[in-house]
Motif scaffolding. Sequence first.
Motif, short mmCIF file in Angstrom:
data_model
loop_
_atom_site.label_atom_id
_atom_site.label_comp_id
_atom_site.label_asym_id
_atom_site.label_seq_id
_atom_site.Cartn_x
_atom_site.Cartn_y
_atom_site.Cartn_z
N MET A 169 -4.82 9.13 4.60
CA MET A 169 -3.59 8.37 4.31
C MET A 169 -3.94 7.06 3.60
O MET A 169 -3.89 5.97 4.18
CB MET A 169 -2.83 8.08 5.62
CG MET A 169 -2.41 9.33 6.38
SD MET A 169 -1.12 10.27 5.53
CE MET A 169 -2.05 11.70 5.02
N THR A 180 4.01 10.09 -3.86
CA THR A 180 5.18 9.32 -3.44
C THR A 180 6.08 9.02 -4.63
O THR A 180 7.30 9.15 -4.54
CB THR A 180 4.75 8.01 -2.75
OG1 THR A 180 3.93 8.33 -1.62
CG2 THR A 180 5.94 7.18 -2.30
N ILE A 231 6.20 12.39 5.38
CA ILE A 231 4.76 12.38 5.07
C ILE A 231 4.25 13.81 4.91
O ILE A 231 3.43 14.10 4.04
CB ILE A 231 3.97 11.62 6.17
CG1 ILE A 231 4.41 10.15 6.23
CG2 ILE A 231 2.47 11.75 5.94
CD1 ILE A 231 4.20 9.36 4.94
#
Length: 181
Positions: free
Chosen positions: A78, A87, A140
């Motif tokens: 991450m 994203t 996520i």
Amino acid sequence: LPAETVETSTNASYPGWVKSGDLTVTEGEIIDFEVIEDFLLDAADKFDVQGIGYDPWSAKQMAQRMGNAGLPMVEVRMTVANLSEPTKEFDALMRSGRLHHQGSAVMTHAVSSVVGRYDEKENVYPKKPKNSPNRIDAAISALLLQTVAPAAIDVALAVQDEIAQRVEQAASDPLRDQLEV
């Protein structure tokens, strides 16, 4: 989520999500990785799984077990380097109206809870608002999919575009009313 988390959470939506089947609750106060592993093994039996992204921070042992079971596990840390482009792509798809899911209340809530934290180089990292009790795990997970299997998303979007084009063509066909039975 663990039952303890659901029971003590300030998120009033949890009971409804449990009732609708959108949220799976396991006994106890910690994540039951066996339930996740069973889900992954079942999915691998039903689908041609090309990769399963995981965060090594808390899923290293599960990933090892799943890898030993023959599942294609892909470590995705991450970090801004790993998540910035997915994203941005996810955000662009969402804003263009091309991002669709199966109507999961959990996914809708998670996506609406994500905020982008930008750095001076315009990299973005997905976060939840400071001090927010909201969880963004489902969002996520979608980013992990985009990281691990971007081609799968491209294929899904191409199919979606083809369906939309055919529906539009059928709607504009002057013989459409004569063809209906």
